[in-house]
Design a protein around this motif. Structure first.
Motif, PDB file in Angstrom:
ATOM      1  N   LEU A 109       7.231  77.441 -46.008  1.00  0.00           N
ATOM      2  CA  LEU A 109       6.416  76.335 -45.482  1.00  0.00           C
ATOM      3  C   LEU A 109       5.713  75.599 -46.612  1.00  0.00           C
ATOM      4  N   ASP A 110       5.118  76.381 -47.507  1.00  0.00           N
ATOM      5  CA  ASP A 110       4.365  75.798 -48.622  1.00  0.00           C
ATOM      6  C   ASP A 110       5.285  74.997 -49.546  1.00  0.00           C
TER       7      ASP A 110
ATOM      8  N   HIS B 223       6.512  71.778 -47.851  1.00  0.00           N
ATOM      9  CA  HIS B 223       5.442  70.791 -47.761  1.00  0.00           C
ATOM     10  C   HIS B 223       5.163  70.157 -49.119  1.00  0.00           C
ATOM     11  N   ARG B 224       5.071  70.993 -50.146  1.00  0.00           N
ATOM     12  CA  ARG B 224       4.796  70.460 -51.493  1.00  0.00           C
ATOM     13  C   ARG B 224       5.924  69.560 -51.993  1.00  0.00           C
TER      14      ARG B 224
ATOM     15  N   SER C  32       4.164  66.355 -49.065  1.00  0.00           N
ATOM     16  CA  SER C  32       2.780  66.193 -49.553  1.00  0.00           C
ATOM     17  C   SER C  32       2.554  64.824 -50.180  1.00  0.00           C
TER      18      SER C  32
ATOM     19  N   SER D  12      -2.549  73.854 -41.024  1.00  0.00           N
ATOM     20  CA  SER D  12      -3.177  73.568 -42.323  1.00  0.00           C
ATOM     21  C   SER D  12      -2.273  72.675 -43.186  1.00  0.00           C
ATOM     22  N   TYR D  13      -1.033  72.480 -42.737  1.00  0.00           N
ATOM     23  CA  TYR D  13      -0.125  71.557 -43.441  1.00  0.00           C
ATOM     24  C   TYR D  13      -0.003  70.278 -42.618  1.00  0.00           C
TER      25      TYR D  13
END
Lengths: 132, 531
Positions: free
Chosen positions: B97-98, B101-102, B106, B160-161
């Protein structure tokens, strides 16, 4: 003269905290010198205690060594772990699948269990396994 | 230390362990800073580590985004549809997920005062690789009595994303006819039930459209009827995968991303092979899935298939753990279930994780070797349960290589012998060919058939999820998508019914029955020569 005790910050992550009362961060105090067989005899079992270890057990002197990560693991298992010790330790070391960081560095670079603990060290245990 | 022999009798049986890292303790990339982590004998500092993980992630995902898989760096990257990320709340999917997103969401374009992107949404600068992204979480707590519902924990992480929509699903949705209908699955007002105690897996049709049992009862009945722990874990894994794939279809996603790391991929591969899933090994690595019984023509026209990609397949669990720690990735986690290690999956996991610690390079060898394997024959169709390719002639092969019956009464009375092998078992031994499917067996791949029918030789008892929770029913209802697949079967076995197809009563029925020696002799009596 160096202090007889070591103050350490212990952290658990990746679900491993579930075995330790679901508390991620712990502050503990360990004696500087510990029994060579990693037993808890003669040392304080209570976290944050500053009682030094007794150097003798009756008449027999207890062989000691500087506190290392292997001793820390035994200490955590015997004093802080609440359930299912087999999910934390296996064959005298940490169970495969748990990453250990000593001051944010992989413990494999620091000598693994033989790393001698220093006052103020931060040890992190992260489980890489998810569920069963 | 892992062994490769019997160290008690052979002196050289233990494989010598290599040093944990090569050469110095300094980072092999920048060659300046002291190292922080050892990955497959190479040392990296904290600053070089995150870009390394990012690079490995993009290297796998980037060539799979365009419709035609290409490694060219010049071609413009644009997906056909939306993106769905499957999240279990574990380490791998949290890191995925991170990273997604990045890397892709983002750097959203600057917004104007009206809340719209500056320059308009069609401005080339504002174009994203996927139009939208959603995160799907399948809650499996109802499959295990001691498990806590973590939907809200995962929701908090996903929210949170910014830009990710959260889609919670429950495992019992697999048994909810209305849920499948809402996805465009044609159930023809029919639900099927199967008898797991018979190796032929005879099917029966439930009369009412939704039957009287709730989806939760359907799920529990299905799981408790499975013969082994291994079968239960495999069945849950299959249901989660299929539910996620259908959700990808519903969200018009061209890509479904899974957070399978190199370690978990190796576990899946070895575990799948040992359970008889070798034929679909390529699908375990990467697959293109399209639903064969989808009623939603609009979706059919729009998307050919969903591409299932595992962008973390070059990243080991240790890297995921360090990435999560150093990038403040929140991991929900899940407690380890008691008894989980008794299945093939649990035992394989223990073996691979231990192997990775002692000999880190061997784990990547598993995935690399499996990537070179390909099935010899073309598939016979798609397995209705796991939705993966099905090999030809599985049942004939099984009949050829295994003992199917015992003539000796002593042997036959042994309680370890499965029911179908008893001489009294007069039921059809193999597949029955009927236009209306009477048996589930012909539509299953080897892996699924074995999962549903293979009993442990040590205990004849069914594994129970909790005390008093065992199902007393001999027949259990099948998941909605399986019923839809069976409803759509035509006379050819795999073809889809034309509209207004024949009723069951009009159809030709073929059955294969075991005939006694005397009957056989009687049939050919007039052709026999006298002694």
């Amino acid at each position: 003269m160096a202090s007889d005790t070591l103050s350490l910050k212990i952290e658990f992550g990746g679900g491993l905290e579930l075995l330790f009362s679901n508390i991620r961060s712990h502050k503990i105090t360990l004696p500087h010198l510990v029994p060579i067989d990693n037993s808890m005899d003669g040392t304080s079992h209570v976290p944050s205690s500053s009682t030094p270890p007794s150097a003798t057990d009756g008449d027999k002197p207890i062989k000691t060594k500087p506190a290392d990560v292997t001793y820390l693991m035994h200490y955590l298992r015997d004093n802080l772990l609440k359930e299912r010790a087999e999910l934390f330790m296996e064959n005298g070391t940490v169970r495969p699948g748990i990453l250990v960081l000593i001051n944010d560095t992989d413990w494999e670079l620091e000598g693994e269990g033989e790393y001698e603990l220093k006052d103020g060290d931060e040890i992190v245990f992260i489980s890489t396994l998810h569920g069963g | 230390m892992s062994s490769c022999g019997n160290p008690a009798t052979e002196v050289d049986a233990l494989m010598p362990r290599r040093l944990k890292f090569d050469r110095s303790k300094d980072c092999v990339r920048c060659k300046e800073k002291p190292g922080n982590i050892v990955i497959r004998h190479a040392v990296y500092c904290k600053d070089c580590f995150t870009p390394l993980v990012n690079m490995k992630f993009r290297k796998v995902l980037q060539p799979c985004i365009n419709k035609t898989i290409s490694s060219s760096r010049r071609s413009k990257v644009k997906a056909d549809g939306n993106l769905l990320i499957s999240c279990s709340g574990g380490l791998g999917s949290s890191v995925l997920l991170d990273l997604v997103h990045r890397s892709y969401f983002s750097n959203r374009p600057p917004m104007g005062e009206d809340g719209k992107p500056l320059g308009g949404k069609d401005h080339p600068r504002n174009e994203t690789v996927w139009k939208s992204a959603a995160v799907c979480y399948v809650e499996i707590c109802n499959a295990y009595p001691e498990m806590r519902d973590r939907t809200e924990d995962v929701r908090a992480v996903v929210e949170s994303y910014p830009g990710f929509e959260f889609i919670p699903i429950r495992l019992e949705n697999a048994f909810d006819a209305s849920w499948w209908e809402s996805l465009g699955c044609r159930l023809h007002d029919k639900q099927f039930a199967v008898n797991f105690s018979d190796e032929g897996l005879p099917l029966s049709s439930l009369s009412t459209p939704t039957s009287n049992s709730t989806p939760l009862e359907g799920l529990r009945g299905y799981l408790t009827s499975l013969p082994t722990q291994t079968a239960i874990f495999s069945a849950i894994k299959t249901l989660v995968r299929v539910l996620t794939m259908y959700t990808a279809r519903r969200t018009r996603s061209s890509h479904l991303l899974l957070g399978t790391s190199l370690t978990s991929l190796s576990v899946s591969l070895i575990s799948s092979i040992s359970q008889g899933g070798g034929y679909a090994l390529r699908e375990e690595l990467q697959e293109e899935w399209s639903s064969e019984h989808d009623d939603n023509t609009e979706l059919k026209d729009m998307l050919n298939s969903v591409r299932v990609v595992r962008p973390l397949r070059d990243i080991v669990m240790k890297e995921c753990a360090a990435y999560a720690r150093w990038n403040n990735v929140k991991v929900v986690g899940r407690e380890k279930l008691s008894g989980a290690n008794h299945g093939i999956g649990g035992l394989t996991k223990d073996f691979i994780v231990g192997l990775e610690r002692d000999y880190p390079s061997t784990v990547s060898t598993i995935a690399r070797t499996c990537a070179k394997l390909a099935p010899k024959d073309n598939p016979d169709g798609i397995c209705l349960l796991c939705q993966r390719p099905r090999q030809k002639g599985i049942q004939e092969w099984k009949t050829r290589i295994s003992i199917r019956s015992y003539d000796d009464a002593k042997l036959a009375s042994d309680s370890h012998i499965p029911a179908h092998a008893h001489p009294s078992a007069e039921t059809d031994q193999c597949c029955s060919r009927r236009i209306f499917p009477s048996s589930f067996t012909p539509y299953l791949c080897y892996f699924c058939h074995t999962t549903l029918t293979s009993r442990s030789s040590r205990s004849g008892k069914l594994f129970t999820l909790s005390k008093g929770n065992a199902s007393n029913h001999t027949t259990v209802s099948l998941p909605g998508y399986v019923s839809a697949g069976l409803s759509n079967l035509g006379p050819g076995g795999d073809q889809v019914y034309p509209a207004g197809g024949k009723e069951i009563g009009e159809m030709e029925i073929w059955e294969r029955k075991k005939t006694s020696l005397a009957d056989m002799k009687g049939t050919v009596a007039e052709f026999l020569l006298d002694d």
